[in-house]
Design a protein around this motif. Sequence first.
Motif, PDB file in Angstrom:
ATOM      1  N   LYS A  92      36.758  40.030  42.220  1.00  0.00           N
ATOM      2  CA  LYS A  92      35.881  40.921  41.718  1.00  0.00           C
ATOM      3  C   LYS A  92      34.914  40.164  41.398  1.00  0.00           C
ATOM      4  O   LYS A  92      35.084  39.365  40.712  1.00  0.00           O
ATOM      5  CB  LYS A  92      36.886  41.889  40.293  1.00  0.00           C
ATOM      6  CG  LYS A  92      37.700  42.568  40.959  1.00  0.00           C
ATOM      7  CD  LYS A  92      38.597  43.309  39.027  1.00  0.00           C
ATOM      8  CE  LYS A  92      39.649  43.832  39.135  1.00  0.00           C
ATOM      9  NZ  LYS A  92      40.045  45.158  38.587  1.00  0.00           N
ATOM     10  N   ASP A 105      49.811  36.362  29.128  1.00  0.00           N
ATOM     11  CA  ASP A 105      48.429  36.959  28.949  1.00  0.00           C
ATOM     12  C   ASP A 105      47.978  37.421  30.296  1.00  0.00           C
ATOM     13  O   ASP A 105      47.496  37.878  30.667  1.00  0.00           O
ATOM     14  CB  ASP A 105      46.797  36.667  28.191  1.00  0.00           C
ATOM     15  CG  ASP A 105      47.270  37.068  26.437  1.00  0.00           C
ATOM     16  OD1 ASP A 105      48.220  37.818  26.644  1.00  0.00           O
ATOM     17  OD2 ASP A 105      46.671  36.649  25.955  1.00  0.00           O
ATOM     18  N   ARG A 145      43.531  38.599  41.305  1.00  0.00           N
ATOM     19  CA  ARG A 145      44.617  38.502  40.903  1.00  0.00           C
ATOM     20  C   ARG A 145      44.937  38.234  42.139  1.00  0.00           C
ATOM     21  O   ARG A 145      44.656  38.461  43.141  1.00  0.00           O
ATOM     22  CB  ARG A 145      44.610  40.162  40.315  1.00  0.00           C
ATOM     23  CG  ARG A 145      45.969  40.744  40.123  1.00  0.00           C
ATOM     24  CD  ARG A 145      45.534  41.885  39.898  1.00  0.00           C
ATOM     25  NE  ARG A 145      45.965  42.217  41.652  1.00  0.00           N
ATOM     26  CZ  ARG A 145      45.540  43.258  41.680  1.00  0.00           C
ATOM     27  NH1 ARG A 145      45.178  44.871  40.436  1.00  0.00           N
ATOM     28  NH2 ARG A 145      45.770  44.042  43.047  1.00  0.00           N
ATOM     29  N   ASP A 168      27.250  47.063  38.498  1.00  0.00           N
ATOM     30  CA  ASP A 168      28.535  47.874  39.416  1.00  0.00           C
ATOM     31  C   ASP A 168      29.304  46.877  40.208  1.00  0.00           C
ATOM     32  O   ASP A 168      28.682  45.662  39.213  1.00  0.00           O
ATOM     33  CB  ASP A 168      27.607  47.756  41.549  1.00  0.00           C
ATOM     34  CG  ASP A 168      26.110  48.660  41.060  1.00  0.00           C
ATOM     35  OD1 ASP A 168      26.167  49.911  40.501  1.00  0.00           O
ATOM     36  OD2 ASP A 168      25.667  48.649  42.245  1.00  0.00           O
ATOM     37  N   LEU A 169      30.038  47.021  41.063  1.00  0.00           N
ATOM     38  CA  LEU A 169      31.201  46.285  41.171  1.00  0.00           C
ATOM     39  C   LEU A 169      32.074  45.792  42.140  1.00  0.00           C
ATOM     40  O   LEU A 169      31.904  47.160  42.754  1.00  0.00           O
ATOM     41  CB  LEU A 169      32.415  46.205  40.345  1.00  0.00           C
ATOM     42  CG  LEU A 169      33.678  45.678  39.711  1.00  0.00           C
ATOM     43  CD1 LEU A 169      33.359  44.497  39.000  1.00  0.00           C
ATOM     44  CD2 LEU A 169      34.191  46.275  39.466  1.00  0.00           C
ATOM     45  N   PRO A 204      30.623  40.970  39.566  1.00  0.00           N
ATOM     46  CA  PRO A 204      30.541  42.036  38.978  1.00  0.00           C
ATOM     47  C   PRO A 204      28.730  41.347  39.727  1.00  0.00           C
ATOM     48  O   PRO A 204      28.323  41.017  40.856  1.00  0.00           O
ATOM     49  CB  PRO A 204      30.468  42.331  37.707  1.00  0.00           C
ATOM     50  CG  PRO A 204      31.489  40.956  37.156  1.00  0.00           C
ATOM     51  CD  PRO A 204      31.844  40.085  38.155  1.00  0.00           C
ATOM     52  N   ARG A 250      49.189  38.753  43.490  1.00  0.00           N
ATOM     53  CA  ARG A 250      50.489  39.555  43.398  1.00  0.00           C
ATOM     54  C   ARG A 250      51.926  39.124  44.334  1.00  0.00           C
ATOM     55  O   ARG A 250      50.943  39.070  45.981  1.00  0.00           O
ATOM     56  CB  ARG A 250      50.153  41.055  43.747  1.00  0.00           C
ATOM     57  CG  ARG A 250      49.577  41.931  42.514  1.00  0.00           C
ATOM     58  CD  ARG A 250      49.589  43.249  43.068  1.00  0.00           C
ATOM     59  NE  ARG A 250      49.412  43.688  43.929  1.00  0.00           N
ATOM     60  CZ  ARG A 250      49.243  44.902  44.216  1.00  0.00           C
ATOM     61  NH1 ARG A 250      49.868  45.831  43.042  1.00  0.00           N
ATOM     62  NH2 ARG A 250      49.182  45.274  45.249  1.00  0.00           N
ATOM     63  N   ASP A 306      42.207  34.248  35.747  1.00  0.00           N
ATOM     64  CA  ASP A 306      40.931  34.739  35.291  1.00  0.00           C
ATOM     65  C   ASP A 306      40.949  36.225  35.559  1.00  0.00           C
ATOM     66  O   ASP A 306      41.629  36.949  36.402  1.00  0.00           O
ATOM     67  CB  ASP A 306      40.088  33.991  36.809  1.00  0.00           C
ATOM     68  CG  ASP A 306      38.244  33.610  36.565  1.00  0.00           C
ATOM     69  OD1 ASP A 306      38.085  33.067  35.635  1.00  0.00           O
ATOM     70  OD2 ASP A 306      38.005  34.195  37.237  1.00  0.00           O
ATOM     71  N   PRO A 307      39.902  36.568  34.733  1.00  0.00           N
ATOM     72  CA  PRO A 307      39.371  38.241  35.358  1.00  0.00           C
ATOM     73  C   PRO A 307      38.957  38.362  36.438  1.00  0.00           C
ATOM     74  O   PRO A 307      39.713  39.322  36.906  1.00  0.00           O
ATOM     75  CB  PRO A 307      38.602  38.536  34.091  1.00  0.00           C
ATOM     76  CG  PRO A 307      38.424  37.692  33.145  1.00  0.00           C
ATOM     77  CD  PRO A 307      38.589  36.354  33.840  1.00  0.00           C
ATOM     78  N   ALA A 308      38.593  37.863  37.334  1.00  0.00           N
ATOM     79  CA  ALA A 308      38.107  38.021  38.530  1.00  0.00           C
ATOM     80  C   ALA A 308      39.242  37.883  39.544  1.00  0.00           C
ATOM     81  O   ALA A 308      38.378  38.020  40.732  1.00  0.00           O
ATOM     82  CB  ALA A 308      36.451  36.840  38.550  1.00  0.00           C
ATOM     83  N   LYS A 337      39.930  42.497  48.751  1.00  0.00           N
ATOM     84  CA  LYS A 337      41.750  42.183  48.703  1.00  0.00           C
ATOM     85  C   LYS A 337      42.096  42.349  50.118  1.00  0.00           C
ATOM     86  O   LYS A 337      41.803  43.025  51.250  1.00  0.00           O
ATOM     87  CB  LYS A 337      42.457  43.426  48.002  1.00  0.00           C
ATOM     88  CG  LYS A 337      43.985  43.479  47.647  1.00  0.00           C
ATOM     89  CD  LYS A 337      44.804  44.671  47.487  1.00  0.00           C
ATOM     90  CE  LYS A 337      45.874  45.029  47.020  1.00  0.00           C
ATOM     91  NZ  LYS A 337      46.367  46.290  45.877  1.00  0.00           N
ATOM     92  N   ARG A 380      53.068  39.494  38.902  1.00  0.00           N
ATOM     93  CA  ARG A 380      51.313  39.607  39.154  1.00  0.00           C
ATOM     94  C   ARG A 380      50.905  38.592  38.297  1.00  0.00           C
ATOM     95  O   ARG A 380      51.445  38.423  36.977  1.00  0.00           O
ATOM     96  CB  ARG A 380      51.025  41.260  38.476  1.00  0.00           C
ATOM     97  CG  ARG A 380      49.799  41.257  38.956  1.00  0.00           C
ATOM     98  CD  ARG A 380      49.510  42.874  38.439  1.00  0.00           C
ATOM     99  NE  ARG A 380      49.619  43.028  37.181  1.00  0.00           N
ATOM    100  CZ  ARG A 380      49.913  44.225  36.379  1.00  0.00           C
ATOM    101  NH1 ARG A 380      49.206  45.257  37.874  1.00  0.00           N
ATOM    102  NH2 ARG A 380      50.310  44.511  36.215  1.00  0.00           N
ATOM    103  N   ARG A 384      46.760  36.744  37.304  1.00  0.00           N
ATOM    104  CA  ARG A 384      45.821  36.917  36.658  1.00  0.00           C
ATOM    105  C   ARG A 384      45.127  34.960  35.855  1.00  0.00           C
ATOM    106  O   ARG A 384      44.504  35.200  34.758  1.00  0.00           O
ATOM    107  CB  ARG A 384      45.570  37.620  36.097  1.00  0.00           C
ATOM    108  CG  ARG A 384      45.473  39.166  36.355  1.00  0.00           C
ATOM    109  CD  ARG A 384      45.071  40.344  36.084  1.00  0.00           C
ATOM    110  NE  ARG A 384      46.261  40.464  34.846  1.00  0.00           N
ATOM    111  CZ  ARG A 384      47.305  41.874  34.433  1.00  0.00           C
ATOM    112  NH1 ARG A 384      46.592  42.529  34.437  1.00  0.00           N
ATOM    113  NH2 ARG A 384      48.436  41.491  34.494  1.00  0.00           N
TER     114      ARG A 384
END
Lengths: 387, 138
Positions: free
Chosen positions: A168, A83, A119, A174-175, A170, A121, A115-117, A179, A111, A113
């Motif tokens: 990322k 995942d 990433r 908004d977001l 929130p 690469r 954590d969802p926040a 990078k 890649r 990830r």
Amino acid sequence: MRVLRLLLTSLLLWALASPAVARALTDNGSLTLSGFGTLGMVHSNQDSAEFIRDIGQAKGAGEGWSARTDSLLGAQLGVRLNDELDVVVQGISRYHDSGNFRPELSWAFLRYRPDPAVRLRVGRLGWDVYQLADSRYVGYAYPWVRPPVDHFGTLQLTHIDGADITFKQPVGRDLLQLKLYAGRSDSEIYLIDGLTADFDVDQVYGGNLDYETGPWRFRMSYTQVHSDVDFQGAVADQIEQIPFANLDANHVLGDVFGFDRITLFSLGALYDRGPLQVQTVVNRSQTTRHDGQIDSGFISLGYRVAPVTPYVVLSRVQTTSTNPDNSDIDQQTWSLGARYDLATGMALKAQFDRIHTRSPGFLWRDADSGWDGGWSSVFSLGLDFIF
Amino acid sequence: MNRVRAFILCSLLLVTIPATADIAIVVSKESGISQISRDDAVNIFMGRYRKLTNGHLALPVDLTPLKTRFYRVLVNRDVATINSYWARLVFSGEASPPQQIATPLEMRDLVMHNANTLGYMDSDEVNDDIHVVLTLHE
């Protein structure tokens, strides 16, 4: 002949593949194959010079029809390890700096990830220098036959070998996204007949700040490119052969073109709600030579009346320096066209460009001596597909 | 005769219901998530920010036969624009689209056995094995 072979291969591939993004090759979906392509035909009325899509193309489209400029085929293999971790490898065949359609490795990265926040690469990555830059060959992703040449045509690199990290956050509804990336790269630019610049980029680094709110996505970017430029071709040879002067072509031409250090600043905004699509990006690239600057930008308006999206684009590029010469570019283009989504994963496009060239620089190929620009009309047809 | 009439009525309902029925966004009972907001759903399915309210990474799944209606009601876009949107993200290596599943049965099975999976189906396809976190009204 090469073009024909490419067209046949892509048709075959498209026929074999189901028309959906990412097709699972294994039962559990851990291996996916997907791809994109364009069959493009361009017609130019300019008999004094050849039309190109970007400065990496060795030859352009002369008067009459050409399939070379826009036709391309790309494929991507994705391997999902778990995942959090996956591998992406992507290749593309298009007419580029080797003067043919030889396939090249666009990306190959790991890649992660955690954590969802966050990433991360690592590997060969797209050069995400400003909005849409790293998807500029994916015709299916935008309304136009090709991204505005005045803006995207002067981009020096396609990929970097290095790493990037994206955060990322929130903010209410908004977001906010940041990078940062760094790496190295190489590319070749055709300047004039008999002169190419080999870019050996030993450092390229930068960052983007994105803010998404409702249908809007804003971006601010900053990039630095440090490179060793090696000039090649008959012109460079002639400079070195001038008797008694003992000149080094790289020094002489480096002074003329000043590409060894480039700084790019960009601002962009995308709007997409209901039928209305607006895209606008402005960029300023600063080079070391004589306070050299490349300013470019475009604004595109599209209005979708399913399945057809008519659009209009205005784009502009202008170079300035304290020492103007015939390598300067000054050009403006009005484009009018329509995208027709004729089937799942397939779009047909027609576009008319009215180009006003005040100074062609190296945005045109094989120009008649003394051609300093004028008006050109370019008509293009494109069939874009994904599988 | 009554039975025939009831059958015809039911068939008519079945034919007309899918155009107006609600779409339920579902998770596993074990996920510990009671509900999500519409903004969360947009962020997750459009690949903008895939965080579940329990802090885990969300893994969205599309039910292919329902895709057109789902994205119409969630973000008011047709499938062609959704595909075009994903083409940009996929081929720039930014993000991956939701996994594609063909039947509600497979969807239920996948959601039941994967705590981080977020799927959707017609509200009347939902059974006791899965939990509805958001209902979208057409």
